[in-house]
Motif scaffolding. Structure first.
Motif, PDB file in Angstrom:
ATOM      1  N   ALA A 192       0.832  -1.208   0.000  1.00 30.52           N
ATOM      2  CA  ALA A 192       0.000   0.000   0.000  1.00 30.52           C
ATOM      3  C   ALA A 192       0.866   1.258   0.000  1.00 30.52           C
ATOM      4  O   ALA A 192       0.547   2.236  -0.687  1.00 30.52           O
ATOM      5  CB  ALA A 192      -0.931   0.001   1.210  1.00 30.52           C
ATOM      6  N   ALA A 193       1.966   1.251   0.732  1.00 29.53           N
ATOM      7  CA  ALA A 193       2.850   2.418   0.769  1.00 29.53           C
ATOM      8  C   ALA A 193       3.452   2.696  -0.603  1.00 29.53           C
ATOM      9  O   ALA A 193       3.506   3.852  -1.046  1.00 29.53           O
ATOM     10  CB  ALA A 193       3.951   2.204   1.801  1.00 29.53           C
ATOM     11  N   MET A 198       0.978   6.835  -6.632  1.00 27.20           N
ATOM     12  CA  MET A 198      -0.197   7.619  -6.993  1.00 27.20           C
ATOM     13  C   MET A 198      -0.023   9.091  -6.635  1.00 27.20           C
ATOM     14  O   MET A 198      -0.432   9.978  -7.396  1.00 27.20           O
ATOM     15  CB  MET A 198      -1.436   7.047  -6.301  1.00 27.20           C
ATOM     16  CG  MET A 198      -1.867   5.714  -6.882  1.00 27.20           C
ATOM     17  SD  MET A 198      -3.148   4.831  -5.975  1.00 27.20           S
ATOM     18  CE  MET A 198      -4.333   6.063  -5.607  1.00 27.20           C
ATOM     19  N   LEU A 199       0.590   9.382  -5.502  1.00 26.49           N
ATOM     20  CA  LEU A 199       0.854  10.775  -5.136  1.00 26.49           C
ATOM     21  C   LEU A 199       1.829  11.428  -6.111  1.00 26.49           C
ATOM     22  O   LEU A 199       1.668  12.590  -6.485  1.00 26.49           O
ATOM     23  CB  LEU A 199       1.400  10.855  -3.716  1.00 26.49           C
ATOM     24  CG  LEU A 199       0.381  10.677  -2.597  1.00 26.49           C
ATOM     25  CD1 LEU A 199       1.085  10.557  -1.255  1.00 26.49           C
ATOM     26  CD2 LEU A 199      -0.591  11.838  -2.582  1.00 26.49           C
ATOM     27  N   GLY A 200       2.839  10.689  -6.536  1.00 29.91           N
ATOM     28  CA  GLY A 200       3.784  11.220  -7.508  1.00 29.91           C
ATOM     29  C   GLY A 200       3.136  11.510  -8.846  1.00 29.91           C
ATOM     30  O   GLY A 200       3.382  12.559  -9.458  1.00 29.91           O
ATOM     31  N   ILE A 201       2.304  10.606  -9.314  1.00 28.27           N
ATOM     32  CA  ILE A 201       1.604  10.816 -10.577  1.00 28.27           C
ATOM     33  C   ILE A 201       0.636  11.992 -10.466  1.00 28.27           C
ATOM     34  O   ILE A 201       0.553  12.836 -11.359  1.00 28.27           O
ATOM     35  CB  ILE A 201       0.868   9.533 -11.011  1.00 28.27           C
ATOM     36  CG1 ILE A 201       1.882   8.458 -11.390  1.00 28.27           C
ATOM     37  CG2 ILE A 201      -0.087   9.795 -12.158  1.00 28.27           C
ATOM     38  CD1 ILE A 201       1.282   7.087 -11.572  1.00 28.27           C
ATOM     39  N   GLY A 202      -0.071  12.056  -9.344  1.00 29.36           N
ATOM     40  CA  GLY A 202      -0.993  13.175  -9.131  1.00 29.36           C
ATOM     41  C   GLY A 202      -0.272  14.507  -9.091  1.00 29.36           C
ATOM     42  O   GLY A 202      -0.756  15.503  -9.649  1.00 29.36           O
ATOM     43  N   GLY A 203       0.890  14.552  -8.447  1.00 24.37           N
ATOM     44  CA  GLY A 203       1.674  15.788  -8.410  1.00 24.37           C
ATOM     45  C   GLY A 203       2.167  16.195  -9.784  1.00 24.37           C
ATOM     46  O   GLY A 203       2.155  17.380 -10.136  1.00 24.37           O
ATOM     47  N   ALA A 204       2.592  15.210 -10.581  1.00 31.04           N
ATOM     48  CA  ALA A 204       3.047  15.519 -11.939  1.00 31.04           C
ATOM     49  C   ALA A 204       1.909  16.045 -12.802  1.00 31.04           C
ATOM     50  O   ALA A 204       2.082  17.001 -13.571  1.00 31.04           O
ATOM     51  CB  ALA A 204       3.662  14.279 -12.569  1.00 31.04           C
TER      52      ALA A 204
END
Length: 111
Positions: free
Chosen positions: A84-85, A91-97
């Protein structure tokens, strides 16, 4: 294009698979491979730490053919948290990009 090669200013490799092709920068491929390997190593080493400490060999044994309490600790308790981590971090990295691309932030573009 008349047989001329386009110079992008950095080394690229062409990948071709069944009618689909892409030019991938060599530096991008190397950095991606190193970061992926680092994430895997950190996730696997994270399986050893906790209230019930295990050695790396115990973790490897529990993942391959282990049984008993060590397997329960690694596979049922720690593995879901580690997976999960990694997934949520990606997912956070993709969302930030995506957010930087949509808002056209200067830090999202190469200099």
């Amino acid at each position: 294009m008349n047989g001329k090669r386009i110079d992008f200013g950095y080394r690229t490799r062409s990948l071709r698979l069944r009618g689909v092709s892409a030019r991938v920068p060599v530096c991008l491929a190397v950095v991606t491979a190193v970061l992926a390997a680092t994430a895997v190593v950190l996730a696997l080493s994270g399986l050893a730490f906790g209230e019930y400490p295990l050695s790396i060999t115990q973790v490897a044994r529990a993942l391959t053919a282990g049984e008993g309490f060590e397997r329960t600790v690694v596979v049922e308790w720690r593995m879901p948290v580690a997976v999960a981590a990694v997934v949520f971090g990606a997912m956070l990295g993709i969302g930030g990009a995506i957010f930087q691309s949509v808002t056209r932030t200067r830090s999202a573009h190469r200099m």
